[in-house]
Design a protein around this motif. Structure first.
Motif, PDB file in Angstrom:
ATOM      1  N   ALA A 133     -83.391 -16.457  30.241  1.00  0.00           N
ATOM      2  CA  ALA A 133     -84.070 -17.349  31.186  1.00  0.00           C
ATOM      3  C   ALA A 133     -83.062 -18.094  32.057  1.00  0.00           C
ATOM      4  O   ALA A 133     -83.281 -18.266  33.262  1.00  0.00           O
ATOM      5  N   GLU A 134     -81.939 -18.515  31.461  1.00  0.00           N
ATOM      6  CA  GLU A 134     -80.907 -19.230  32.228  1.00  0.00           C
ATOM      7  C   GLU A 134     -80.275 -18.331  33.279  1.00  0.00           C
ATOM      8  O   GLU A 134     -80.074 -18.740  34.427  1.00  0.00           O
ATOM      9  N   PHE A 135     -79.925 -17.103  32.887  1.00  0.00           N
ATOM     10  CA  PHE A 135     -79.313 -16.178  33.843  1.00  0.00           C
ATOM     11  C   PHE A 135     -80.277 -15.878  34.983  1.00  0.00           C
ATOM     12  O   PHE A 135     -79.904 -15.931  36.157  1.00  0.00           O
ATOM     13  N   LEU A 143     -86.303  -9.464  30.713  1.00  0.00           N
ATOM     14  CA  LEU A 143     -86.319  -8.760  29.432  1.00  0.00           C
ATOM     15  C   LEU A 143     -84.886  -8.496  28.984  1.00  0.00           C
ATOM     16  O   LEU A 143     -83.998  -8.287  29.802  1.00  0.00           O
ATOM     17  N   GLN A 144     -84.670  -8.492  27.665  1.00  0.00           N
ATOM     18  CA  GLN A 144     -83.339  -8.271  27.119  1.00  0.00           C
ATOM     19  C   GLN A 144     -83.244  -6.885  26.511  1.00  0.00           C
ATOM     20  O   GLN A 144     -84.167  -6.415  25.846  1.00  0.00           O
ATOM     21  N   GLY A 145     -82.103  -6.224  26.750  1.00  0.00           N
ATOM     22  CA  GLY A 145     -81.818  -4.919  26.165  1.00  0.00           C
ATOM     23  C   GLY A 145     -80.483  -4.973  25.448  1.00  0.00           C
ATOM     24  O   GLY A 145     -79.969  -6.048  25.144  1.00  0.00           O
ATOM     25  N   VAL A 146     -79.897  -3.816  25.186  1.00  0.00           N
ATOM     26  CA  VAL A 146     -78.591  -3.743  24.539  1.00  0.00           C
ATOM     27  C   VAL A 146     -77.521  -4.020  25.591  1.00  0.00           C
ATOM     28  O   VAL A 146     -77.418  -3.296  26.582  1.00  0.00           O
ATOM     29  N   ASP A 147     -76.763  -5.076  25.405  1.00  0.00           N
ATOM     30  CA  ASP A 147     -75.714  -5.493  26.335  1.00  0.00           C
ATOM     31  C   ASP A 147     -76.233  -5.705  27.755  1.00  0.00           C
ATOM     32  O   ASP A 147     -75.479  -5.628  28.723  1.00  0.00           O
ATOM     33  N   ILE A 156     -84.268  -8.143  35.117  1.00  0.00           N
ATOM     34  CA  ILE A 156     -85.091  -9.128  35.816  1.00  0.00           C
ATOM     35  C   ILE A 156     -86.122  -8.366  36.633  1.00  0.00           C
ATOM     36  O   ILE A 156     -85.782  -7.466  37.413  1.00  0.00           O
ATOM     37  N   TYR A 157     -87.377  -8.713  36.430  1.00  0.00           N
ATOM     38  CA  TYR A 157     -88.490  -8.137  37.178  1.00  0.00           C
ATOM     39  C   TYR A 157     -88.962  -9.234  38.109  1.00  0.00           C
ATOM     40  O   TYR A 157     -89.296 -10.341  37.661  1.00  0.00           O
ATOM     41  N   TYR A 158     -88.967  -8.960  39.411  1.00  0.00           N
ATOM     42  CA  TYR A 158     -89.234 -10.024  40.378  1.00  0.00           C
ATOM     43  C   TYR A 158     -89.868  -9.464  41.646  1.00  0.00           C
ATOM     44  O   TYR A 158     -89.920  -8.253  41.845  1.00  0.00           O
ATOM     45  N   ARG A 159     -90.345 -10.363  42.481  1.00  0.00           N
ATOM     46  CA  ARG A 159     -90.802  -9.999  43.817  1.00  0.00           C
ATOM     47  C   ARG A 159     -89.640 -10.280  44.749  1.00  0.00           C
ATOM     48  O   ARG A 159     -89.088 -11.373  44.740  1.00  0.00           O
TER      49      ARG A 159
END
Length: 129
Positions: A14-16, A86-90, A94-97
């Motif tokens: 969320a911070e990033f 969403l977080q993945g491996v390493d 970011i899903y955005y408009r």
């Protein structure tokens, strides 16, 4: 059997996302670039389109800065709106408009210092500029 070691430092999602989107919405290129390593590689179908069919990737913060500076000039009212992160491996996605409020996904892979060393952008097939 050897264990895989994940040495990337992934910042809080969320911070990033908030920092990255705030920098883009401020059109603050130096602030945007602080998220990226000097030798970052960026993949985007728009790169190929803007560069008249050349490969869809740029290497290095300087080349990417030039590309984004031109984009910020072309779209002076550019505004991103976060849909989800969403977080993945390493990595984070970011899903955005983005451009013209079209849905966009961007995946960021992080290094040991928590900076992006590779990013890939995904747009709808019918992306209009």
């Amino acid at each position: 059997m050897a264990r895989l070691r994940h040495t990337a430092q992934i910042p809080p999602a969320a911070e990033f996302a908030a920092s990255w989107i705030d920098a883009w919405n401020a059109h603050d290129l130096p602030r945007i670039l602080t998220h990226y390593r000097e030798d970052v590689v960026l993949y985007s179908p728009l790169i190929a389109r803007v560069q008249n069919g050349k490969k869809g990737c740029l290497t290095g913060r300087s080349a990417i800065a030039d590309y984004w500076a031109a984009g910020l000039q072309k779209f002076p009212t550019l505004h991103f709106s976060l849909i989800n992160v969403l977080q993945g491996v390493d990595s984070l996605m970011i899903y955005y408009r983005g451009i013209h409020q079209q849905t966009t996904a961007e995946v960021f892979w992080f290094d040991e210092q928590g900076r992006v060393h590779r990013a890939a952008v995904y747009y709808p097939e019918e992306l209009s500029l």
